[in-house]
Design a protein around this motif. Structure first.
Motif, mmCIF file in Angstrom:
data_model
loop_
_atom_site.group_PDB
_atom_site.id
_atom_site.type_symbol
_atom_site.label_atom_id
_atom_site.label_comp_id
_atom_site.label_asym_id
_atom_site.label_seq_id
_atom_site.Cartn_x
_atom_site.Cartn_y
_atom_site.Cartn_z
ATOM 1 N N LEU A 1 112.791 101.753 88.915
ATOM 2 C CA LEU A 1 111.215 102.191 89.600
ATOM 3 C C LEU A 1 112.295 102.701 91.069
ATOM 4 C CD1 LEU A 1 110.763 98.433 89.972
ATOM 5 C CD2 LEU A 1 109.454 100.226 89.094
ATOM 6 N N TYR A 2 112.193 103.771 91.208
ATOM 7 C CA TYR A 2 112.558 104.896 92.262
ATOM 8 C C TYR A 2 112.300 105.033 93.501
ATOM 9 C CZ TYR A 2 114.805 109.773 93.048
ATOM 10 O OH TYR A 2 115.305 110.227 93.431
ATOM 11 N N ARG A 3 113.531 104.392 94.207
ATOM 12 C CA ARG A 3 112.869 103.662 95.461
ATOM 13 C C ARG A 3 112.493 104.713 96.238
ATOM 14 N NH1 ARG A 3 113.578 98.512 97.853
ATOM 15 N NH2 ARG A 3 114.900 97.660 95.748
ATOM 16 N N GLN A 4 111.462 105.529 96.510
ATOM 17 C CA GLN A 4 111.711 106.225 98.314
ATOM 18 C C GLN A 4 111.752 106.040 99.987
ATOM 19 O OE1 GLN A 4 110.984 110.305 96.410
ATOM 20 N NE2 GLN A 4 112.087 108.363 95.055
ATOM 21 N N HIS A 5 112.771 105.717 100.386
ATOM 22 C CA HIS A 5 112.670 104.892 101.653
ATOM 23 C C HIS A 5 112.723 106.462 102.498
ATOM 24 C CE1 HIS A 5 116.641 105.625 100.723
ATOM 25 N NE2 HIS A 5 116.671 104.530 99.735
ATOM 26 N N ALA B 1 119.447 110.588 98.657
ATOM 27 C CA ALA B 1 120.243 111.820 98.155
ATOM 28 C C ALA B 1 118.801 112.520 98.885
ATOM 29 C CB ALA B 1 121.177 111.653 98.014
ATOM 30 N N VAL B 2 117.890 112.819 97.555
ATOM 31 C CA VAL B 2 117.214 113.700 97.080
ATOM 32 C C VAL B 2 115.782 113.025 96.807
ATOM 33 C CG1 VAL B 2 116.913 114.991 95.061
ATOM 34 C CG2 VAL B 2 118.900 114.499 95.702
ATOM 35 N N GLY B 3 115.357 111.979 96.803
ATOM 36 C CA GLY B 3 114.214 112.008 96.325
ATOM 37 C C GLY B 3 112.458 111.772 95.179
ATOM 38 N N ASP C 1 121.994 104.723 90.526
ATOM 39 C CA ASP C 1 122.106 104.616 92.043
ATOM 40 C C ASP C 1 121.675 103.530 92.728
ATOM 41 O OD1 ASP C 1 121.797 107.729 92.496
ATOM 42 O OD2 ASP C 1 119.908 107.921 92.552
ATOM 43 N N GLN C 2 121.871 103.453 94.005
ATOM 44 C CA GLN C 2 122.292 102.189 94.269
ATOM 45 C C GLN C 2 121.381 101.308 94.855
ATOM 46 O OE1 GLN C 2 124.579 102.189 97.673
ATOM 47 N NE2 GLN C 2 122.643 103.664 99.204
ATOM 48 N N ASP C 3 119.844 101.906 95.251
ATOM 49 C CA ASP C 3 118.734 101.848 95.499
ATOM 50 C C ASP C 3 117.440 101.134 94.712
ATOM 51 O OD1 ASP C 3 118.828 104.679 95.814
ATOM 52 O OD2 ASP C 3 117.799 104.863 97.705
ATOM 53 N N ASP C 4 117.869 101.419 93.566
ATOM 54 C CA ASP C 4 116.807 101.493 92.281
ATOM 55 C C ASP C 4 116.692 100.743 92.143
ATOM 56 O OD1 ASP C 4 116.057 104.323 93.172
ATOM 57 O OD2 ASP C 4 117.295 105.063 91.685
ATOM 58 N N THR D 1 114.543 110.410 81.872
ATOM 59 C CA THR D 1 113.035 110.093 81.868
ATOM 60 C C THR D 1 112.068 110.189 83.293
ATOM 61 O OG1 THR D 1 113.088 107.930 83.138
ATOM 62 C CG2 THR D 1 114.226 108.073 80.751
ATOM 63 N N ARG D 2 110.493 109.586 83.171
ATOM 64 C CA ARG D 2 110.077 109.756 84.159
ATOM 65 C C ARG D 2 110.960 108.882 84.712
ATOM 66 N NH1 ARG D 2 103.834 110.941 82.395
ATOM 67 N NH2 ARG D 2 103.584 111.504 84.028
ATOM 68 N N GLN D 3 109.735 108.182 86.299
ATOM 69 C CA GLN D 3 110.624 106.911 86.966
ATOM 70 C C GLN D 3 108.745 106.759 87.817
ATOM 71 O OE1 GLN D 3 111.811 110.028 89.337
ATOM 72 N NE2 GLN D 3 112.730 110.843 87.133
ATOM 73 N N VAL D 4 108.842 105.939 87.891
ATOM 74 C CA VAL D 4 108.025 104.586 88.610
ATOM 75 C C VAL D 4 108.136 104.908 89.771
ATOM 76 C CG1 VAL D 4 106.240 102.725 89.165
ATOM 77 C CG2 VAL D 4 107.475 102.799 86.940
ATOM 78 N N LEU D 5 106.994 105.721 90.777
ATOM 79 C CA LEU D 5 107.976 106.042 92.054
ATOM 80 C C LEU D 5 107.758 104.970 93.120
ATOM 81 C CD1 LEU D 5 106.445 109.407 93.359
ATOM 82 C CD2 LEU D 5 109.434 108.639 91.715
ATOM 83 N N VAL D 6 108.601 103.742 93.855
ATOM 84 C CA VAL D 6 107.564 102.708 95.074
ATOM 85 C C VAL D 6 108.391 102.976 96.464
ATOM 86 C CG1 VAL D 6 107.756 101.977 92.816
ATOM 87 C CG2 VAL D 6 110.341 101.935 94.092
ATOM 88 N N ASP D 7 107.637 102.251 96.968
ATOM 89 C CA ASP D 7 107.782 101.998 97.952
ATOM 90 C C ASP D 7 109.680 100.788 98.425
ATOM 91 O OD1 ASP D 7 106.983 99.949 98.339
ATOM 92 O OD2 ASP D 7 105.619 100.206 99.262
ATOM 93 N N ARG D 8 109.801 101.118 99.681
ATOM 94 C CA ARG D 8 110.679 100.104 100.232
ATOM 95 C C ARG D 8 110.834 98.882 99.729
ATOM 96 N NH1 ARG D 8 113.972 102.020 104.913
ATOM 97 N NH2 ARG D 8 114.654 99.809 104.659
ATOM 98 N N ALA D 9 109.603 98.570 99.624
ATOM 99 C CA ALA D 9 109.182 97.085 99.288
ATOM 100 C C ALA D 9 108.991 97.093 97.844
ATOM 101 C CB ALA D 9 108.060 96.416 99.672
ATOM 102 N N LEU D 10 109.054 98.366 96.604
ATOM 103 C CA LEU D 10 109.518 98.314 95.695
ATOM 104 C C LEU D 10 107.307 97.951 94.545
ATOM 105 C CD1 LEU D 10 112.084 96.125 93.979
ATOM 106 C CD2 LEU D 10 111.891 98.638 94.177
#
Length: 318
Positions: A209-213, A217-219, A96-99, A126-135
């Motif tokens: 680092l899976y960015r949640q912003h 597309a899914v989140g 993905d483009q934003d991770d 794998t699992r992911q570390v969920l992060v905000d826009r600023a990581l």
């Protein structure tokens, strides 16, 4: 020499986050990769960002997929990349483009897939570390407590595509059959690999680092309660329709295990039996999600409505 791993990057209006993702690809401890990317009709000019990256790592390590052109959407775009990727490569990694990828992502995937015979499909995730826009970290994605398998895949997707890596045999499976229009590429990969008896490798160590912003597309949701609440808001209709469409598409597969074939044939009875009969079938086949709360919701939905007819519009791999 062809690189071992083909990284498949689909870009759509993500230029703001793209430099950090590309930097993380360049920082991989396993540098044996080629980046194949396509622009899904972005309006923010990602070409300049990717070109700067190519200038830094070497233009022979970055290729752009120009055809098919146009806005394909998430699943079609990624599957177009998968189809265009050199089939002789060993591994195929969705990106993905934003991770931000953690440095050992590709190295860990390669080591895990190396334990699987080359002629057996393998899907690593794998699992992911969920992060905000600023990581900034905000949580970790759920563990797969009940394990991965076909009876889970039919009722839940636990494979986050941006962590997924396929081997050659899995790539062939994902591209060969008709995919239901509404089923995303990562769920389809989970369904077909498990239905064919492939190896599902879940790595509990986060790889990205899976960015949640808010524009994902899914989140992701970090808890079972959050996942169940999101499913409850969607209601039974979309879930039951997706189940029906996937059953129909999977039934057209060659190479299903006998157990998977039996499960699909048994699920056809959900279209005509009573609510109690549908629940008995569900229990007998062992279909289950990853948590008790989610299971209760699944049972409620199955009891409420019969399985609708499958929709047309299945497409071949893209």
């Amino acid at each position: 020499m062809l690189p071992r791993t083909i990284i498949l990057l689909s870009v759509y209006d993500g230029a703001a986050f793209l430099p950090q993702q590309l930097d993380s690809l360049g920082a991989q401890t396993d540098p044996d990769w080629l980046l194949l990317w396509r622009d899904d009709c972005s309006r923010d000019g990602p070409e300049t960002v990717v070109q700067r990256f190519a200038d830094r790592v070497g233009p022979d390590r970055v290729r752009r997929l120009v055809e098919p052109a146009g806005n394909l959407g998430v699943a079609r775009s990624f599957l177009a990349l998968l189809r265009a990727a050199p089939a002789e490569a060993e591994h195929f990694a969705f990106c993905d483009q934003d991770d931000v990828w953690l440095p050992e992502k590709l190295e860990r995937a390669a080591a895990a897939i190396a334990t699987v015979p080359a002629d057996r499909p393998a899907l690593y995730f794998t699992r992911q570390v969920l992060v905000d826009r600023a990581l900034n970290p905000v949580g970790v994605s759920p563990d797969v407590g009940r394990g991965a398998g076909f009876t889970n895949a039919l009722v839940q997707n636990i494979v986050t595509g941006c962590t997924a890596v396929l081997n050659r045999e899995a790539r062939s499976l994902v591209l060969a059959p008709p995919r239901p229009e509404g089923t995303l590429h990562d769920w389809w990969a989970y369904l077909v690999v498990s239905a064919a008896g492939g190896r599902l490798i879940f790595d509990p160590t986060p790889s990205i680092l899976y960015r949640q912003h808010g524009a994902n597309a899914v989140g992701s949701n970090a808890s079972t309660l959050a996942r169940a609440w999101r499913a409850l808001r969607r209601g039974p209709g979309p879930f039951l329709q997706a189940l029906s469409d996937n059953i129909a598409a999977l039934s057209a597969l060659s190479g299903l295990t006998p157990e998977a074939r039996h499960t699909l044939e048994s699920l056809e009875t959900l279209r005509a039996t009573s609510g109690l009969g549908r629940l008995c079938t569900l229990r007998r086949l062992g279909l289950a999600r990853q948590g008790l709360l989610e299971d209760l919701l699944l049972w409620l939905w199955i009891a409420m409505r019969p399985l609708p007819p499958a929709r047309g519009g299945a497409i071949g791999g893209g």
